[in-house]
Write a protein that holds these residues in place. Structure first.
Motif, short mmCIF file in Angstrom:
data_model
loop_
_atom_site.label_atom_id
_atom_site.label_comp_id
_atom_site.label_asym_id
_atom_site.label_seq_id
_atom_site.Cartn_x
_atom_site.Cartn_y
_atom_site.Cartn_z
N LEU A 43 0.76 -1.12 0.26
CA LEU A 43 0.42 0.45 0.18
C LEU A 43 1.28 1.51 -0.11
O LEU A 43 1.57 1.49 1.26
CB LEU A 43 -0.59 -0.27 0.90
CG LEU A 43 -1.48 1.37 1.70
CD1 LEU A 43 -2.77 1.36 0.59
CD2 LEU A 43 -2.17 1.21 3.02
N ALA A 44 0.46 1.65 -0.85
CA ALA A 44 1.03 3.70 -0.54
C ALA A 44 0.37 4.18 -0.39
O ALA A 44 -1.26 4.06 -0.87
CB ALA A 44 1.77 4.09 -2.21
N ILE A 45 0.42 5.62 -0.29
CA ILE A 45 -0.77 6.35 0.39
C ILE A 45 0.06 8.10 -0.15
O ILE A 45 1.24 8.68 0.87
CB ILE A 45 -1.00 6.65 2.06
CG1 ILE A 45 -1.42 5.33 2.75
CG2 ILE A 45 -2.05 7.69 2.63
CD1 ILE A 45 -1.96 4.92 3.73
N TYR A 223 3.31 3.56 -8.86
CA TYR A 223 1.77 4.19 -9.44
C TYR A 223 1.29 4.83 -8.65
O TYR A 223 0.68 6.12 -9.44
CB TYR A 223 1.07 2.55 -9.56
CG TYR A 223 0.09 2.55 -10.25
CD1 TYR A 223 0.03 2.50 -11.88
CD2 TYR A 223 -1.25 3.45 -10.09
CE1 TYR A 223 -1.14 2.89 -12.52
CE2 TYR A 223 -1.76 4.06 -10.52
CZ TYR A 223 -1.92 3.70 -11.89
OH TYR A 223 -3.10 3.66 -12.46
N ALA A 224 1.49 4.99 -6.86
CA ALA A 224 0.84 6.22 -6.59
C ALA A 224 1.57 7.78 -7.10
O ALA A 224 0.56 8.72 -7.64
CB ALA A 224 0.75 5.52 -5.38
N VAL A 282 -7.43 8.22 -6.59
CA VAL A 282 -7.16 10.16 -6.16
C VAL A 282 -8.30 10.49 -6.12
O VAL A 282 -9.22 10.98 -6.71
CB VAL A 282 -6.80 10.66 -7.01
CG1 VAL A 282 -5.64 11.93 -6.48
CG2 VAL A 282 -5.30 9.51 -7.70
N LEU A 283 -9.11 11.08 -4.86
CA LEU A 283 -9.92 11.62 -3.84
C LEU A 283 -9.70 13.17 -4.20
O LEU A 283 -9.04 13.84 -3.84
CB LEU A 283 -10.57 11.06 -2.66
CG LEU A 283 -10.38 9.57 -2.72
CD1 LEU A 283 -11.14 9.31 -1.33
CD2 LEU A 283 -11.45 8.87 -3.38
N GLY A 288 -4.60 9.62 -1.83
CA GLY A 288 -4.68 8.81 -2.90
C GLY A 288 -4.18 7.57 -2.27
O GLY A 288 -3.67 7.35 -0.94
N VAL A 289 -4.41 6.76 -3.19
CA VAL A 289 -3.52 4.82 -2.72
C VAL A 289 -3.51 4.04 -4.10
O VAL A 289 -4.27 4.96 -4.64
CB VAL A 289 -4.62 4.11 -1.78
CG1 VAL A 289 -5.05 5.35 -0.73
CG2 VAL A 289 -5.79 3.65 -2.52
N ALA A 290 -2.48 3.07 -3.24
CA ALA A 290 -2.30 2.50 -4.64
C ALA A 290 -1.79 1.47 -4.18
O ALA A 290 -1.56 0.97 -2.50
CB ALA A 290 -1.28 2.86 -5.65
#
Length: 317
Positions: A43-45, A223-224, A282-283, A288-290
């Protein structure tokens, strides 16, 4: 000194909800992994365009992973870049793009020749059967670019109605369009135009032949970072879907009172031989998350991930 104190106070006030959201997103991800018994995930935030934390469960988050259909956002962004530079346009037809490729678009295929770049981006080309979903094809995906093969097979079929039908072939054809328009491999074009600085990005060793629609490989961090570069525009081509969502250039889109949410899922589910999934958002509130995981999940599980992470990102706004 008073100015400095005010700045510090403001920084503290802004940092608290950001940390709370970050913790909530991580917790929601871990809950989802536990509920599904998922062994490996990363997970990337991101927040306001910057990576704020990276996490691995059962694996290193620094490991490049195949991203499946999240690759479509790369292709979409790549096409938009070529449109910005007037190399392509939304109205470019396959007749124009493949004028020197009768092997891809033989004479007499007037309906196929009239398909536009915009129709391919929005899955409204009329291609209503996805040959890539066959379990036979994955044995080919680890080789070189197979966009020629997929394009020729897809365009040899009669077209259906020009309505939304999610089909990998649309993006395989876009990969061929990119290559024909630039005279370069799609990997080189898109890496230079939309993945610059993302050093882990490259064709996946196993699925790289499907690059334009499902074959990129990179870390969740890269990717994030790529996802935060996507800036939805009102003039993006899109087709309406149920629930107020739209499909744009390689992403799902929903306009809100605050801005725009974008997201996409990816998955390969091949008899347990090549199963994994990916997801990003991405909100409109800047989060955002990947995410990557080493299993093929059900639709219910995918929706639980989407809903859980989205609620977490909004938990202290």
């Amino acid at each position: 000194m008073k100015v400095a104190a005010v700045r510090l106070a403001l920084a503290g006030a802004l940092a608290t909800p950001a940390v709370a959201n970050e913790d909530a997103i991580k917790a929601a991800w871990l809950d989802w992994l536990g509920a599904g018994g998922i062994g490996q995930s990363a997970l990337a935030i991101t927040y306001q365009g910057a990576v704020v934390s990276v996490h691995g469960s059962g694996m290193s988050a620094d490991r490049p992973v195949p991203i499946a259909s999240l690759s479509k956002a790369v292709t979409g962004a790549c096409v938009l870049s070529l449109i910005d530079d007037s190399i392509l346009s939304y109205d470019t037809t396959l007749g124009e793009a493949f004028s020197d490729r009768p092997d891809l678009l033989p004479a007499g295929q007037s309906e196929q020749a009239a398909i536009t770049v915009e129709a391919l981006l929005t899955h409204t080309s009329g291609l209503d059967f996805d040959r890539t979903q066959s379990v036979i094809n994955p044995v080919l995906w680890g080789g070189g670019d197979i966009d020629d093969r997929i394009t020729a097979l897809a365009l040899a079929r009669p077209l259906g109605a020009p309505v939304f039908f999610y089909n990998n072939e649309n993006y395989a054809i876009l990969g061929r369009v990119i290559a024909e328009a630039t005279g370069q491999p799609v990997a080189d074009v898109c890496r230079a135009r939309v993945l610059d600085g993302l050093t882990s990005a490259g064709p996946d060793p196993r699925n790289g032949g499907a690059l334009a629609w499902g074959g990129w490989n990179m870390t969740v961090v890269d990717y994030a970072r790529f996802a935060t570069r996507l800036t939805p525009q009102k003039d993006w081509p899109s087709t309406p879907l149920n629930g107020g969502a739209q499909y744009g250039p390689g992403v799902f889109v929903r306009d809100t009172d605050l801005g725009t949410n974008i997201w996409h899922f990816g998955a390969f589910c091949v008899l347990g031989l090549n199963d994994f999934g990916s997801y990003f958002y991405v909100l409109d509130n800047g989060w955002g998350v990947a995410v990557w995981y080493d299993v093929c999940v059900s639709t219910a599980q995918a929706l639980a991930l989407d809903g859980g992470l989205a609620r977490a990102a909004s938990s202290s706004d």
